[in-house]
Design an enzyme around this catalytic site. Sequence first.
Site, PDB file in Angstrom:
ATOM      1  N   HIS A  95       0.833  -1.204   0.000  1.00 11.71           N
ATOM      2  CA  HIS A  95       0.000   0.000   0.000  1.00 11.71           C
ATOM      3  C   HIS A  95       0.863   1.247   0.000  1.00 11.71           C
ATOM      4  O   HIS A  95       2.068   1.213   0.277  1.00 11.71           O
ATOM      5  CB  HIS A  95      -0.940   0.015   1.217  1.00 11.71           C
ATOM      6  CG  HIS A  95      -0.234   0.078   2.533  1.00 11.71           C
ATOM      7  ND1 HIS A  95       0.229   1.256   3.080  1.00 11.71           N
ATOM      8  CD2 HIS A  95       0.077  -0.897   3.430  1.00 11.71           C
ATOM      9  CE1 HIS A  95       0.797   1.017   4.252  1.00 11.71           C
ATOM     10  NE2 HIS A  95       0.726  -0.290   4.500  1.00 11.71           N
ATOM     11  N   CYS A 111       3.552  -4.769   6.577  1.00 15.29           N
ATOM     12  CA  CYS A 111       3.108  -4.521   5.206  1.00 15.29           C
ATOM     13  C   CYS A 111       4.293  -4.087   4.335  1.00 15.29           C
ATOM     14  O   CYS A 111       5.397  -3.877   4.820  1.00 15.29           O
ATOM     15  CB  CYS A 111       2.024  -3.441   5.178  1.00 15.29           C
ATOM     16  SG  CYS A 111       0.428  -3.986   5.808  1.00 15.29           S
TER      17      CYS A 111
END
Length: 209
Positions: A95, A111
């Site tokens: 992301h 992440c």
Amino acid sequence: MRAAALLLVTLCVAGANEARAGILIRVDKSTQRMTVTRDGQTLYDWPVSTGMAGYSTPRGAFSPSRMVADYYSREWDDAPMPHAIFFTGRGHAIHGSSHTGRLGTPASHGCVRLAPAKAATLFALVKQEGMGNTRVVIGGDETAVAGRAAPRREARMRREQFDQDGFAPTVRVTRRRAYDPWGDDAWRPVGAAYPSPYGATYYSYGPSY
């Protein structure tokens, strides 16, 4: 032995997945970079941030499970995760992140962070090609780069502390070292001018580091 056998199986599966993947997103945790290829042709090579100490990004071969253009983390105080491409059932995603100054070093909670514009580009590409035609392969080791990043983190902390105290660092004329005509790298009166061998006058506002 069992762990080594499992890693070998994972790599074999990754190789098989790569062979049939249209879009291949490879993340190397050792170099903190992502390469994106389509049918074997490299499209992008970007810096990323994977998991910091205690929050390692999982290694292996994955298929994207869902995509959310405007997502906020329920686990981490509604932190924005724009253009999120989720690839594990535990919530790991690729992301966008506003912490662009930390890209190239391990800095996330597991992440894979990208610059916002690059995350949007990747999101659009995967949406166009389809999640079923996309593979995410993650390898390497964050600890290999964490040691190299420590001096940079310390320098950044010193800069932030000086900014908080109302000082700015002495102007640098090269990336390697500051020009210090006094030769002792010490404090100087605010606004003290001194000539530079590069044909300009610089002013001292604090210590050089």
